[in-house]
Motif scaffolding. Structure first.
Motif, PDB file in Angstrom:
ATOM      1  N   ALA A  96      51.730  42.754  26.026  1.00 37.34           N
ATOM      2  CA  ALA A  96      51.589  41.661  26.490  1.00 37.34           C
ATOM      3  C   ALA A  96      52.811  40.830  26.149  1.00 37.34           C
ATOM      4  O   ALA A  96      53.314  40.012  27.004  1.00 37.34           O
ATOM      5  CB  ALA A  96      50.468  40.946  25.549  1.00 37.34           C
ATOM      6  N   ASP A 123      50.501  34.020  25.965  1.00 37.64           N
ATOM      7  CA  ASP A 123      49.693  35.131  26.171  1.00 37.64           C
ATOM      8  C   ASP A 123      49.478  35.594  24.614  1.00 37.64           C
ATOM      9  O   ASP A 123      48.354  36.183  24.021  1.00 37.64           O
ATOM     10  CB  ASP A 123      50.579  36.176  26.740  1.00 37.64           C
ATOM     11  CG  ASP A 123      50.781  35.666  28.153  1.00 37.64           C
ATOM     12  OD1 ASP A 123      49.882  35.668  28.862  1.00 37.64           O
ATOM     13  OD2 ASP A 123      52.193  35.532  28.284  1.00 37.64           O
ATOM     14  N   VAL A 127      46.171  37.471  22.073  1.00 38.71           N
ATOM     15  CA  VAL A 127      46.447  38.904  21.574  1.00 38.71           C
ATOM     16  C   VAL A 127      46.299  39.110  20.093  1.00 38.71           C
ATOM     17  O   VAL A 127      45.760  39.941  19.708  1.00 38.71           O
ATOM     18  CB  VAL A 127      47.720  39.331  22.015  1.00 38.71           C
ATOM     19  CG1 VAL A 127      48.023  40.806  21.361  1.00 38.71           C
ATOM     20  CG2 VAL A 127      47.891  39.680  23.340  1.00 38.71           C
ATOM     21  N   TYR A 181      46.229  44.199  28.438  1.00 38.52           N
ATOM     22  CA  TYR A 181      46.321  42.919  28.609  1.00 38.52           C
ATOM     23  C   TYR A 181      46.402  42.494  30.217  1.00 38.52           C
ATOM     24  O   TYR A 181      47.446  43.132  30.785  1.00 38.52           O
ATOM     25  CB  TYR A 181      47.445  42.366  28.111  1.00 38.52           C
ATOM     26  CG  TYR A 181      47.534  40.767  27.970  1.00 38.52           C
ATOM     27  CD1 TYR A 181      46.715  39.989  27.416  1.00 38.52           C
ATOM     28  CD2 TYR A 181      48.521  40.177  28.981  1.00 38.52           C
ATOM     29  CE1 TYR A 181      46.432  38.716  27.395  1.00 38.52           C
ATOM     30  CE2 TYR A 181      48.715  38.744  28.753  1.00 38.52           C
ATOM     31  CZ  TYR A 181      47.606  38.020  28.233  1.00 38.52           C
ATOM     32  OH  TYR A 181      47.544  36.614  28.223  1.00 38.52           O
ATOM     33  N   LYS A 183      46.373  39.378  33.000  1.00 42.15           N
ATOM     34  CA  LYS A 183      46.527  37.978  33.417  1.00 42.15           C
ATOM     35  C   LYS A 183      46.740  37.567  34.900  1.00 42.15           C
ATOM     36  O   LYS A 183      47.280  38.640  35.525  1.00 42.15           O
ATOM     37  CB  LYS A 183      47.640  37.287  32.465  1.00 42.15           C
ATOM     38  CG  LYS A 183      49.009  37.910  32.762  1.00 42.15           C
ATOM     39  CD  LYS A 183      50.065  36.843  32.017  1.00 42.15           C
ATOM     40  CE  LYS A 183      51.534  37.345  32.150  1.00 42.15           C
ATOM     41  NZ  LYS A 183      52.332  36.439  31.309  1.00 42.15           N
ATOM     42  N   ALA A 197      42.935  39.714  26.849  1.00 40.67           N
ATOM     43  CA  ALA A 197      43.394  40.782  25.862  1.00 40.67           C
ATOM     44  C   ALA A 197      42.173  41.680  25.351  1.00 40.67           C
ATOM     45  O   ALA A 197      41.075  41.221  24.946  1.00 40.67           O
ATOM     46  CB  ALA A 197      44.087  40.220  24.528  1.00 40.67           C
TER      47      ALA A 197
END
Length: 283
Positions: A96, A123, A127, A181, A183, A197
Protein backbone atom coordinates in the motif's frame (compact mmCIF):
# COMPACT_ATOMS: atom_id res chain seq x y z
CA UNK A 1 -2.40 31.57 -1.68
CA UNK A 2 -0.06 32.48 1.15
CA UNK A 3 -0.48 30.88 4.62
CA UNK A 4 -1.27 33.02 7.63
CA UNK A 5 1.73 34.03 9.75
CA UNK A 6 2.95 31.46 12.28
CA UNK A 7 5.92 30.76 14.53
CA UNK A 8 8.25 27.96 13.47
CA UNK A 9 9.87 25.65 16.04
CA UNK A 10 12.28 22.82 15.27
CA UNK A 11 12.72 20.84 18.50
CA UNK A 12 15.50 18.32 19.08
CA UNK A 13 13.52 15.94 21.32
CA UNK A 14 9.97 14.61 21.50
CA UNK A 15 9.57 16.25 24.94
CA UNK A 16 10.43 19.63 23.42
CA UNK A 17 7.90 19.04 20.66
CA UNK A 18 5.19 18.17 23.18
CA UNK A 19 6.01 21.27 25.23
CA UNK A 20 5.92 23.50 22.15
CA UNK A 21 2.51 22.15 21.16
CA UNK A 22 1.22 22.55 24.71
CA UNK A 23 2.23 26.22 24.85
CA UNK A 24 0.67 27.09 21.49
CA UNK A 25 -2.78 28.57 21.01
CA UNK A 26 -3.10 26.47 17.86
CA UNK A 27 -0.19 24.16 17.11
CA UNK A 28 0.39 21.88 14.14
CA UNK A 29 2.99 19.15 13.70
CA UNK A 30 5.05 19.19 10.51
CA UNK A 31 6.19 15.70 9.53
CA UNK A 32 6.59 15.22 5.78
CA UNK A 33 4.28 18.14 5.01
CA UNK A 34 2.67 16.55 1.96
CA UNK A 35 -0.83 17.03 3.39
CA UNK A 36 -0.25 19.94 5.76
CA UNK A 37 1.42 22.40 3.38
CA UNK A 38 -1.43 22.45 0.83
CA UNK A 39 -3.90 22.90 3.69
CA UNK A 40 -1.87 25.86 4.98
CA UNK A 41 -1.66 27.45 1.55
CA UNK A 42 -5.42 27.17 1.11
CA UNK A 43 -5.88 28.63 4.61
CA UNK A 44 -7.96 25.65 5.67
CA UNK A 45 -5.74 25.63 8.77
CA UNK A 46 -4.32 28.64 10.57
CA UNK A 47 -1.87 27.46 13.25
CA UNK A 48 -0.05 29.94 15.44
CA UNK A 49 2.89 27.53 15.79
CA UNK A 50 4.33 24.94 13.42
CA UNK A 51 6.40 22.25 15.17
CA UNK A 52 8.82 20.55 12.75
CA UNK A 53 9.76 17.00 13.79
CA UNK A 54 12.53 16.79 11.18
CA UNK A 55 15.21 17.54 13.76
CA UNK A 56 14.12 14.93 16.31
CA UNK A 57 16.35 11.82 16.18
CA UNK A 58 14.96 8.33 16.59
CA UNK A 59 11.55 8.91 15.01
CA UNK A 60 12.27 6.99 11.81
CA UNK A 61 13.34 3.47 11.00
CA UNK A 62 12.02 -0.09 11.14
CA UNK A 63 12.84 -2.79 13.66
CA UNK A 64 11.46 -6.12 14.83
CA UNK A 65 10.68 -6.79 18.50
CA UNK A 66 9.74 -10.45 18.80
CA UNK A 67 6.67 -10.88 16.58
CA UNK A 68 5.96 -7.15 16.48
CA UNK A 69 7.08 -4.84 13.69
CA UNK A 70 7.88 -1.34 14.95
CA UNK A 71 7.99 1.59 12.52
CA UNK A 72 8.95 5.13 13.50
CA UNK A 73 6.33 7.75 12.72
CA UNK A 74 8.75 9.81 10.61
CA UNK A 75 9.61 6.89 8.33
CA UNK A 76 8.76 7.88 4.76
CA UNK A 77 6.38 5.95 2.53
CA UNK A 78 9.31 5.08 0.24
CA UNK A 79 11.30 3.68 3.18
CA UNK A 80 8.30 1.64 4.33
CA UNK A 81 7.72 0.23 0.83
CA UNK A 82 11.41 -0.67 0.38
CA UNK A 83 12.03 -2.18 3.83
CA UNK A 84 12.78 -5.91 3.80
CA UNK A 85 11.40 -6.20 7.33
CA UNK A 86 8.11 -4.57 6.33
CA UNK A 87 7.86 -6.73 3.21
CA UNK A 88 8.36 -9.85 5.31
CA UNK A 89 6.25 -9.04 8.37
CA UNK A 90 3.67 -6.56 6.99
CA UNK A 91 3.56 -7.09 3.22
CA UNK A 92 0.16 -5.41 3.02
CA UNK A 93 1.63 -2.17 4.37
CA UNK A 94 4.63 -2.35 2.04
CA UNK A 95 2.38 -2.81 -0.98
CA UNK A 96 0.00 0.00 0.00
CA UNK A 97 2.83 2.42 0.81
CA UNK A 98 4.16 1.88 -2.70
CA UNK A 99 0.88 3.18 -4.16
CA UNK A 100 0.72 6.44 -2.18
CA UNK A 101 0.74 9.54 -4.38
CA UNK A 102 3.76 9.76 -6.67
CA UNK A 103 7.52 9.35 -6.17
CA UNK A 104 7.94 12.84 -4.76
CA UNK A 105 5.17 12.34 -2.21
CA UNK A 106 6.47 8.91 -1.20
CA UNK A 107 9.97 10.27 -0.58
CA UNK A 108 8.75 13.19 1.56
CA UNK A 109 5.49 11.99 3.11
CA UNK A 110 5.66 9.96 6.32
CA UNK A 111 3.72 7.05 7.76
CA UNK A 112 2.88 8.96 10.95
CA UNK A 113 1.92 12.10 9.08
CA UNK A 114 -0.57 10.22 6.92
CA UNK A 115 -2.11 8.41 9.89
CA UNK A 116 -2.38 11.56 12.01
CA UNK A 117 -3.90 13.56 9.14
CA UNK A 118 -6.73 10.99 9.02
CA UNK A 119 -7.93 11.72 5.51
CA UNK A 120 -10.71 9.18 4.80
CA UNK A 121 -9.35 8.74 1.25
CA UNK A 122 -5.78 8.03 2.43
CA UNK A 123 -4.52 4.49 1.91
CA UNK A 124 -2.57 3.81 5.09
CA UNK A 125 -5.19 4.36 7.83
CA UNK A 126 -7.27 1.46 6.46
CA UNK A 127 -4.18 -0.71 6.19
CA UNK A 128 -3.29 0.03 9.81
CA UNK A 129 -6.85 -0.88 10.82
CA UNK A 130 -6.74 -4.16 8.89
CA UNK A 131 -3.43 -5.08 10.52
CA UNK A 132 -4.65 -4.31 14.06
CA UNK A 133 -1.91 -1.72 14.52
CA UNK A 134 -1.16 0.02 17.80
CA UNK A 135 -0.06 3.65 17.92
CA UNK A 136 2.48 4.84 20.48
CA UNK A 137 1.80 8.44 21.45
CA UNK A 138 3.74 10.78 23.72
CA UNK A 139 2.06 13.65 25.55
CA UNK A 140 2.60 15.76 28.67
CA UNK A 141 1.75 12.81 30.95
CA UNK A 142 4.15 10.44 29.16
CA UNK A 143 3.71 7.64 26.67
CA UNK A 144 0.54 5.69 25.96
CA UNK A 145 -0.84 3.41 23.26
CA UNK A 146 -3.97 3.73 21.12
CA UNK A 147 -5.43 0.83 19.15
CA UNK A 148 -6.00 1.45 15.45
CA UNK A 149 -9.71 0.81 15.95
CA UNK A 150 -9.83 3.79 18.35
CA UNK A 151 -7.40 6.12 16.60
CA UNK A 152 -9.51 7.68 13.83
CA UNK A 153 -12.65 9.12 15.39
CA UNK A 154 -14.11 11.32 12.64
CA UNK A 155 -13.31 13.13 9.43
CA UNK A 156 -9.69 14.41 9.71
CA UNK A 157 -9.94 13.81 13.48
CA UNK A 158 -8.00 11.36 15.63
CA UNK A 159 -7.68 10.47 19.30
CA UNK A 160 -4.52 12.58 19.49
CA UNK A 161 -4.70 15.48 21.95
CA UNK A 162 -3.49 18.91 20.73
CA UNK A 163 -0.15 18.38 22.52
CA UNK A 164 0.38 14.73 21.57
CA UNK A 165 3.06 13.46 19.21
CA UNK A 166 2.70 10.15 17.38
CA UNK A 167 6.02 8.38 17.96
CA UNK A 168 5.74 4.94 16.38
CA UNK A 169 3.40 2.35 14.91
CA UNK A 170 3.45 -1.26 16.12
CA UNK A 171 2.12 -4.08 13.95
CA UNK A 172 1.74 -7.77 14.81
CA UNK A 173 3.62 -9.78 12.18
CA UNK A 174 1.52 -11.16 9.34
CA UNK A 175 4.37 -13.14 7.81
CA UNK A 176 2.81 -16.07 6.00
CA UNK A 177 -0.56 -14.36 5.54
CA UNK A 178 -1.93 -13.70 2.06
CA UNK A 179 -2.40 -9.95 1.61
CA UNK A 180 -3.44 -7.47 -1.04
CA UNK A 181 -4.32 -3.78 -1.31
CA UNK A 182 -6.75 -2.92 -4.09
CA UNK A 183 -7.91 0.59 -4.90
CA UNK A 184 -9.75 2.38 -7.66
CA UNK A 185 -8.66 5.88 -8.60
CA UNK A 186 -9.07 8.00 -11.69
CA UNK A 187 -5.40 8.85 -12.23
CA UNK A 188 -2.16 7.42 -10.91
CA UNK A 189 -1.61 10.15 -8.30
CA UNK A 190 -5.25 10.65 -7.28
CA UNK A 191 -6.84 9.74 -3.97
CA UNK A 192 -8.63 6.40 -3.84
CA UNK A 193 -12.32 6.57 -4.69
CA UNK A 194 -12.51 3.28 -2.79
CA UNK A 195 -9.71 1.10 -1.43
CA UNK A 196 -9.67 -2.32 0.22
CA UNK A 197 -6.96 -3.73 2.50
CA UNK A 198 -7.07 -7.51 2.90
CA UNK A 199 -5.09 -9.99 4.98
CA UNK A 200 -6.14 -13.63 4.82
CA UNK A 201 -4.75 -16.66 6.64
CA UNK A 202 -5.06 -19.98 4.84
CA UNK A 203 -6.19 -23.10 6.70
CA UNK A 204 -6.35 -26.60 5.17
CA UNK A 205 -6.80 -25.23 1.68
CA UNK A 206 -9.53 -22.81 2.73
CA UNK A 207 -9.68 -19.50 4.59
CA UNK A 208 -8.88 -19.69 8.27
CA UNK A 209 -9.43 -16.03 9.12
CA UNK A 210 -9.62 -12.68 7.36
CA UNK A 211 -9.01 -9.03 8.13
CA UNK A 212 -10.51 -6.36 5.88
CA UNK A 213 -10.62 -2.58 6.04
CA UNK A 214 -12.18 -0.14 3.58
CA UNK A 215 -10.78 3.22 2.46
CA UNK A 216 -13.10 6.17 1.72
CA UNK A 217 -16.34 4.42 2.64
CA UNK A 218 -17.03 6.78 5.52
CA UNK A 219 -15.25 9.31 7.74
CA UNK A 220 -12.97 6.63 9.23
CA UNK A 221 -11.63 3.26 8.02
CA UNK A 222 -14.34 0.60 8.13
CA UNK A 223 -13.83 -3.00 9.30
CA UNK A 224 -16.70 -5.13 7.91
CA UNK A 225 -16.86 -7.68 10.70
CA UNK A 226 -19.71 -9.59 9.09
CA UNK A 227 -17.63 -10.19 5.97
CA UNK A 228 -14.57 -11.20 7.96
CA UNK A 229 -16.73 -13.74 9.81
CA UNK A 230 -18.29 -15.02 6.57
CA UNK A 231 -14.88 -15.53 4.98
CA UNK A 232 -13.51 -17.43 7.99
CA UNK A 233 -13.97 -21.10 7.19
CA UNK A 234 -15.04 -20.45 3.59
CA UNK A 235 -13.44 -22.27 0.64
CA UNK A 236 -10.68 -20.41 -1.16
CA UNK A 237 -12.74 -20.21 -4.33
CA UNK A 238 -14.15 -17.22 -6.21
CA UNK A 239 -17.89 -18.08 -5.86
CA UNK A 240 -17.65 -18.52 -2.09
CA UNK A 241 -15.54 -15.38 -1.73
CA UNK A 242 -17.98 -13.32 -3.81
CA UNK A 243 -20.90 -14.52 -1.71
CA UNK A 244 -19.10 -13.68 1.54
CA UNK A 245 -18.16 -10.20 0.27
CA UNK A 246 -21.61 -9.29 -1.02
CA UNK A 247 -22.52 -7.37 2.15
CA UNK A 248 -19.21 -5.54 2.55
CA UNK A 249 -20.82 -2.09 2.16
CA UNK A 250 -23.37 -2.70 4.93
CA UNK A 251 -22.82 -0.22 7.75
CA UNK A 252 -20.69 2.14 5.67
CA UNK A 253 -21.36 5.83 5.06
CA UNK A 254 -19.90 6.77 1.66
CA UNK A 255 -20.47 10.28 0.33
CA UNK A 256 -21.72 11.65 -2.96
CA UNK A 257 -19.10 13.92 -4.52
CA UNK A 258 -17.64 14.92 -7.87
CA UNK A 259 -15.66 11.65 -8.08
CA UNK A 260 -18.46 9.15 -7.44
CA UNK A 261 -21.90 8.67 -5.99
CA UNK A 262 -22.44 6.81 -2.73
CA UNK A 263 -24.15 3.95 -4.59
CA UNK A 264 -21.22 3.68 -6.99
CA UNK A 265 -18.82 3.48 -4.05
CA UNK A 266 -20.91 0.71 -2.45
CA UNK A 267 -20.74 -1.32 -5.64
CA UNK A 268 -17.02 -0.63 -5.97
CA UNK A 269 -16.48 -1.83 -2.40
CA UNK A 270 -18.19 -5.14 -3.20
CA UNK A 271 -16.27 -5.68 -6.43
CA UNK A 272 -12.89 -4.58 -5.06
CA UNK A 273 -13.17 -6.63 -1.87
CA UNK A 274 -13.96 -9.77 -3.83
CA UNK A 275 -11.09 -9.01 -6.19
CA UNK A 276 -8.65 -8.25 -3.38
CA UNK A 277 -9.38 -11.49 -1.49
CA UNK A 278 -9.11 -13.52 -4.71
CA UNK A 279 -5.84 -11.86 -5.68
CA UNK A 280 -4.42 -12.34 -2.20
CA UNK A 281 -5.21 -16.06 -2.40
CA UNK A 282 -4.30 -16.40 -6.06
CA UNK A 283 -7.70 -17.77 -7.11
Amino acid sequence: MIPVAFDYIRPSTVDEAVAALGSADEGKVLAGGQSLLPVLRLRLAAPTVLVDLGGVPGLSGVRLEGDTLVIGAMTTHAEVAASDLVRQHAPLLAAAAGTVGDRQVRHRGTLGGSLAHADPAADLPAVAAALDATFVVQGPAGSRTIAAADFAVDLFTTALAPDDVLVEVRLPSTAGWATHYEKFHRTAQAWAIVGVAVAVRRDNGGIGSARIALTNMGPVPHRPGQVEAALSGAPAAQPAIAEACAAVADGTAPVDDLSASADYRRELARVLTTRAVCRALGV
